[in-house]
Design an enzyme around this catalytic site. Sequence first.
Site, short mmCIF file in Angstrom:
data_model
loop_
_atom_site.label_atom_id
_atom_site.label_comp_id
_atom_site.label_asym_id
_atom_site.label_seq_id
_atom_site.Cartn_x
_atom_site.Cartn_y
_atom_site.Cartn_z
N HIS A 199 -19.73 30.04 -33.61
CA HIS A 199 -19.15 29.73 -32.31
C HIS A 199 -18.02 30.71 -31.99
O HIS A 199 -17.54 31.42 -32.86
CB HIS A 199 -18.64 28.28 -32.24
CG HIS A 199 -17.50 27.95 -33.15
ND1 HIS A 199 -17.67 27.46 -34.43
CD2 HIS A 199 -16.16 28.04 -32.99
CE1 HIS A 199 -16.50 27.24 -34.99
NE2 HIS A 199 -15.55 27.59 -34.15
N GLU A 251 -16.09 26.76 -28.31
CA GLU A 251 -14.99 25.84 -28.61
C GLU A 251 -13.84 26.19 -27.67
O GLU A 251 -13.54 27.37 -27.47
CB GLU A 251 -14.55 26.06 -30.08
CG GLU A 251 -13.38 25.19 -30.52
CD GLU A 251 -12.97 25.44 -31.97
OE1 GLU A 251 -13.26 26.52 -32.52
OE2 GLU A 251 -12.32 24.56 -32.55
CO CO Z 1 -13.48 27.25 -34.40
#
Ligand code: CO
Length: 132
Positions: free
Chosen positions: A79, A128
Amino acid sequence: MIGRLNHVAIATADLEKSAAVYRDLLGAKVSEPQALPDHGVTVVFVELSNTKIELLQPLGDQSPIAAYLAKNPSGGVHHICYEVEDITAARDTLEAAGARVLGDIKLGAHGKPVVFLHPKDFIGTLVELEQA
Ligand code: CO
């Protein structure tokens, strides 16, 4: 809405070997491994002048990166994390626009509120958001 790139997280089945790639081959400053049992990972932080790379290895049998590594046994980018000023406002704005938010806002690995966004709404990338 989004500000700085906070970190890129790379999942790996072999943290020691991966840390050595960044430390010995790429010449980066690499932290000691830190176990984060609440997050199901052991992490090594790679400090770059403008951002961080986080090398993540599964910890325990409930690790959120276990499924990713099962599909990508040699590891890979898991991510990317962008900073936002107000995570609740960001979440509400994205949800109102129809983006899928994964779960609730939680305290992340840095002790700051984070939330994850569905890869299918973000060009195949798990995103995120972290309140900076
Ligand atoms: Co992270």
